[in-house]
Scaffold this motif. Structure first.
Motif, short mmCIF file in Angstrom:
data_model
loop_
_atom_site.label_atom_id
_atom_site.label_comp_id
_atom_site.label_asym_id
_atom_site.label_seq_id
_atom_site.Cartn_x
_atom_site.Cartn_y
_atom_site.Cartn_z
N SER A 345 35.18 52.71 47.17
CA SER A 345 36.57 53.11 46.88
C SER A 345 36.65 54.58 46.47
CB SER A 345 37.16 52.23 45.79
OG SER A 345 37.45 50.94 46.31
N LYS A 378 32.82 40.59 46.84
CA LYS A 378 33.93 40.18 45.98
C LYS A 378 34.36 41.29 45.03
CE LYS A 378 33.16 37.07 42.78
NZ LYS A 378 32.88 35.76 42.15
N GLU A 379 33.38 41.93 44.40
CA GLU A 379 33.71 42.98 43.42
C GLU A 379 34.51 44.11 44.09
OE1 GLU A 379 31.42 46.49 40.87
OE2 GLU A 379 30.26 44.79 41.70
N TYR A 380 34.11 44.45 45.28
CA TYR A 380 34.73 45.59 45.95
C TYR A 380 36.07 45.22 46.59
CZ TYR A 380 30.04 47.09 45.07
OH TYR A 380 28.86 47.38 44.44
N GLU A 381 36.17 43.99 47.07
CA GLU A 381 37.46 43.52 47.59
C GLU A 381 38.49 43.47 46.46
OE1 GLU A 381 38.11 43.32 50.62
OE2 GLU A 381 36.38 42.66 51.78
N GLN A 382 38.07 42.95 45.33
CA GLN A 382 38.99 42.87 44.19
C GLN A 382 39.32 44.26 43.65
OE1 GLN A 382 37.17 40.20 41.35
NE2 GLN A 382 37.59 38.37 42.58
N GLY A 383 38.39 45.20 43.85
CA GLY A 383 38.61 46.56 43.38
C GLY A 383 39.48 47.39 44.31
N GLY A 384 39.88 46.82 45.47
CA GLY A 384 40.82 47.49 46.35
C GLY A 384 40.21 48.30 47.47
#
Length: 532
Positions: A345, A378-384
């Motif tokens: 991101s 998951k961490e990066y998808e949730q982080g946008g």
């Protein structure tokens, strides 16, 4: 101080291994380029020479100013297809009477210079480059027209060639046809739609229908000369503006036409520039033969830019993407270079801001690719990561300054898009022999297919064939590996050529000089919505 230091150890085993791997790839590449240089082969080259004619590249060499370079484009077009490598045409950029020109030349030793589907794609790409950069074009014509067995793939799209010529003329970009031999049927419209036409005595044949077709259509008896010879077109039809006594005279007259164009670049040449502090030869050993091994793109930048002077932007933020300002052959550039492959991101947001800054300052952008794509999980998808990657792609898509791209290593997935891959209309895109590009790496793609197939079998309550799975994975990996190679991609015109890393600074300098023929202005307020 903004001069880049170097940590490259040219005495190390890793450097030596990298250099040896690159040199081996360059040897393979030279063999593929030799196929294009060979044209139609010894038999047809000898027949052409026996007729007292120059080869396509000899015509180009005589046309160019002495001791000036020729940036050949798409030399591997049609590689891996049923058609000869090079697609029976030579295209490129060279200087004629001090004017940078787009040059196309039919290769009459390959099926009489007939156009196949790849010839069209190569010609279209050349016209695209010429139009975007406002380069006067010179067409060295000798072609039997369409390769008739493949007419179904040529006829419909082929008409765009004439459209491109007339649109260039309407935009005030001069075009010139020098007819050395046949230019028949649809090909007759090439000289017909050019601003200036030169024809060679007793050689040029320009007609919509040759004697056999005229006989079939009308019953009229005719011969080549009275129907479409150079002298007839010079004296009677008026299609020829200049009547040349031989090929050398035609080329001399072409140079005179260019001299009288009164053509001016939009921006003056910047003059001599300080070379990099480090040897370009060292570019051979920076990228590993195994693209999983990371490398510092600053080592590449230090061997490309003037004085190795690079003013890095946000060096402590989004560190897997290097961004900064430099000059290359005197031209200012903004550089985006992948460091550790993955775009997160922070890197995406950093890139979007940097691209906007370049547009505010009207500075061209150089993208140096070595990316496996945007980060997943998951961490990066949730982080946008999706919206942040979209910001970068939005910025690239709507940027109006010229873009240049070089694929050094990996260029996978949406990372290829964000780094201005072919679909994002870079003015020029080149690849190193070390580069690979695909939707994802071969092992990852094969693994995804395996996981999906295994899950499907489980859902159906069926046993899974592990032996068949291993065979499928091996087959898919081999297929994707072969389709990721630069010669494969270059054959399909997904780049403008595969280049020796040592030539990168020169190639980029020629490209930057070309793009400064046309005025450009960065976007100020025309971006789409950035999702925040």
């Amino acid at each position: 101080m903004t001069v880049l230091p170097t940590a490259l150890d040219t005495a190390s085993a890793d450097y030596t291994a990298n250099r040896d791997a690159m040199l081996a790839k360059l040897d393979e590449l030279e063999g593929e380029h030799a196929k294009a240089l060979a044209g139609g082969g010894e038999k047809y080259v000898a027949r052409h020479r026996k007729r007292g004619k120059l080869l396509a590249r000899e015509r180009i060499e005589l046309l160019l100013d002495p001791d000036t370079p020729f940036l050949e484009l798409s030399p591997l077009a049609a590689w891996g297809s049923e058609y000869p490598v090079g697609a029976s045409m030579v295209t490129g950029i060279g200087t004629v009477e001090g004017v940078e020109c787009l040059i196309t030349a039919n290769d009459p030793t390959v099926r009489g210079g007939a156009s196949n589907p790849w010839t069209l794609k190569k010609a279209f790409r050349a016209h695209e480059i010429g139009y975007a950069n406002r380069l006067p074009s010179i067409h060295l014509v000798e072609s039997g027209g369409a390769d008739l067995p493949s007419q179904k793939e040529i006829f419909i799209p082929g008409g765009a060639l004439f459209k491109h010529l007339t649109q260039s003329s309407a935009a005030g970009i001069p075009n010139l046809a020098v007819v050395f031999g046949n230019s028949t049927a649809g090909g007759a419209y090439v000289p017909g739609m050019c601003d200036h036409v030169i024809m060679v005595k007793e050689r040029a044949k320009v007609f919509l229908g040759g004697p056999p077709l005229v006989k079939m259509a009308t019953g009229e008896e005719s011969d080549d000369e009275s129907l479409g010879g150079a002298e007839m077109h010079a004296r009677t039809s008026g299609l020829a503006d200049y009547f040349a006594v031989d090929e050398e005279d035609a080329i001399r007259r072409a140079r005179l036409v260019v001299k009288r164009l009164n053509w001016r670049k939009a921006y003056p040449d910047p003059g001599p520039a300080e070379p990099p502090k480090y040897d370009e030869e060292e570019l051979l050993g920076i990228v590993s033969g195994d693209l999983k091994v990371p490398f510092d793109p600053r080592e590449v930048i230090a061997r490309l830019v003037d004085g190795s002077d690079f003013d890095e932007f946000k060096p402590l933020y989004g560190t897997s993407l290097v961004t900064g300002w430099a000059a290359l052959h005197g031209y200012p550039v903004g550089i985006l270079a992948n460091a550790q492959g993955v775009l997160f991101s922070a890197e995406s947001q950093k890139a979007a801001q940097f691209i906007q800054l370049a547009n505010q300052r009207d500075i061209p952008l150089l993208f140096l690719h070595n990316t496996t794509g945007y980060m997943v999980g998951k961490e990066y998808e949730q982080g946008g990561i999706i919206k942040h990657g979209a910001q970068m792609i939005n910025a690239v898509s709507n940027s109006r300054v010229p873009h240049l791209s070089v694929l050094m290593g990996a260029s996978y997935g949406a990372g290829h898009y964000g780094m201005c891959g072919r679909a994002y209309d870079p003015r020029f895109l080149f690849a190193w022999p070390s580069a690979k590009s695909a939707v994802m790496g071969p092992q990852q793609l094969a693994g995804v297919l395996s996981i999906v197939a295994r899950a499907s079998a489980l859902a159906k309550g069926q046993p899974y064939d592990d032996e068949g799975d291993a065979a499928l994975r091996a087959m898919v990996e081999q297929q994707i590996e072969s389709e990721s190679l630069p010669v494969f991609l270059s054959g399909r015109l997904y780049d403008d050529g595969v280049i020796d890393p040592r030539d990168t600074r020169t190639v980029l300098g020629l490209c930057l000089s070309a793009v400064h023929n046309a005025p450009f202005e960065g976007v100020r307020d025309g971006y789409g919505i950035f999702r925040m």
